[in-house]
Design a protein around this motif. Sequence first.
Motif, short mmCIF file in Angstrom:
data_model
loop_
_atom_site.label_atom_id
_atom_site.label_comp_id
_atom_site.label_asym_id
_atom_site.label_seq_id
_atom_site.Cartn_x
_atom_site.Cartn_y
_atom_site.Cartn_z
N SER A 1 -35.04 -28.98 -44.77
CA SER A 1 -36.21 -28.94 -43.90
C SER A 1 -36.48 -30.33 -43.35
N THR B 1 -32.95 -28.05 -35.79
CA THR B 1 -33.42 -27.47 -34.53
C THR B 1 -32.95 -28.32 -33.35
N ASP C 1 -38.90 -21.40 -49.87
CA ASP C 1 -37.60 -22.07 -49.83
C ASP C 1 -36.56 -21.37 -50.69
N1 CTP Z 1 -42.35 -22.65 -44.61
C1 CTP Z 1 -43.69 -22.87 -44.83
N2 CTP Z 1 -44.58 -21.84 -44.69
C2 CTP Z 1 -44.15 -20.61 -44.35
C3 CTP Z 1 -42.78 -20.36 -44.13
C4 CTP Z 1 -41.90 -21.44 -44.28
O1 CTP Z 1 -44.10 -24.00 -45.16
N3 CTP Z 1 -45.03 -19.64 -44.22
C5 CTP Z 1 -41.42 -23.79 -44.73
C6 CTP Z 1 -40.49 -23.67 -45.92
O2 CTP Z 1 -41.04 -24.40 -46.98
C7 CTP Z 1 -39.16 -24.27 -45.42
C8 CTP Z 1 -39.41 -24.57 -43.96
O3 CTP Z 1 -40.60 -23.86 -43.60
O4 CTP Z 1 -38.82 -25.45 -46.11
C9 CTP Z 1 -38.27 -24.11 -43.06
O5 CTP Z 1 -38.43 -24.64 -41.77
P1 CTP Z 1 -37.67 -25.99 -41.40
O6 CTP Z 1 -36.26 -25.90 -41.79
O7 CTP Z 1 -38.44 -27.15 -41.92
O8 CTP Z 1 -37.84 -25.98 -39.83
P2 CTP Z 1 -36.81 -26.27 -38.69
O9 CTP Z 1 -37.62 -26.70 -37.49
O10 CTP Z 1 -35.93 -25.09 -38.52
O11 CTP Z 1 -35.92 -27.46 -39.27
P3 CTP Z 1 -35.56 -28.89 -38.76
O12 CTP Z 1 -36.74 -29.75 -39.03
O13 CTP Z 1 -34.35 -29.27 -39.55
O14 CTP Z 1 -35.27 -28.79 -37.29
#
Ligand code: CTP
Length: 208
Positions: free
Chosen positions: A13, A18, A59
Amino acid sequence: MKDCILVGVAGGSGSGKTTVANNLVKTFRAEDAVLVEQDAYYRELVNMSFEERATVNFDHPDSIEFELLKEHLISLKNKRAIDRPIYDFTTHSRKEGVIKINPSKIVIVEGILIFAVPEIRELFDMKIFVDTDADEMILRRIERDMNERGRSFASIKNQYLTTVKPMFLEFCESSKRYADIIIPRGGENKIAIDMVVSTLKRYLNQEK
Ligand code: CTP
């Protein structure tokens, strides 16, 4: 020659998945590449209050409807359009409606757990892992969660220590071994992205 190339982009994360995925998609004509986000497939949490939903382990692979994601990826491979769910991180639930995604020659899938689940992992033709230092990932996550997902610093800290970090170590980082390509530093690694784009363009050209 394949009609559809499925490319997985995994990483922790805040690693910049993205950005990598978007940079790949925007290099191609709109009809040649589409993006599917694992995040859109978070399970609907029924009969739970907002406070209860906020404490769910988001997660762990069980929190994602991977059955539906698998069905959708197989549909796209078979040139059938899908109706992707829409997820709202501020309420921890699905929004009404769907987003239609048309089949395409290149399908990019991004998410923290897509290589951790064997049934999803085995669908990919190319697997990319975005490898970013932990301090950079958490800094990005704090900024993003406060600005875009309506979270407080205290809740981000608690979630990070109780679920995000241990699940990253158990499921996400350990799935790096399945990657074909590891991109260090995340989305701004232009050289790595250019190399992936060249390979994908070669696939497209060979198809003609
Ligand atoms: N998550 C959250 N609340 C939710 C659903 C998901 O906090 N209701 C979080 C999870 O803890 C997970 C994260 O969202 O760790 C997944 O999204 P992330 O990978 O951070 O977002 P992207 O934008 O896809 O990633 P990146 O920053 O790598 O671009």
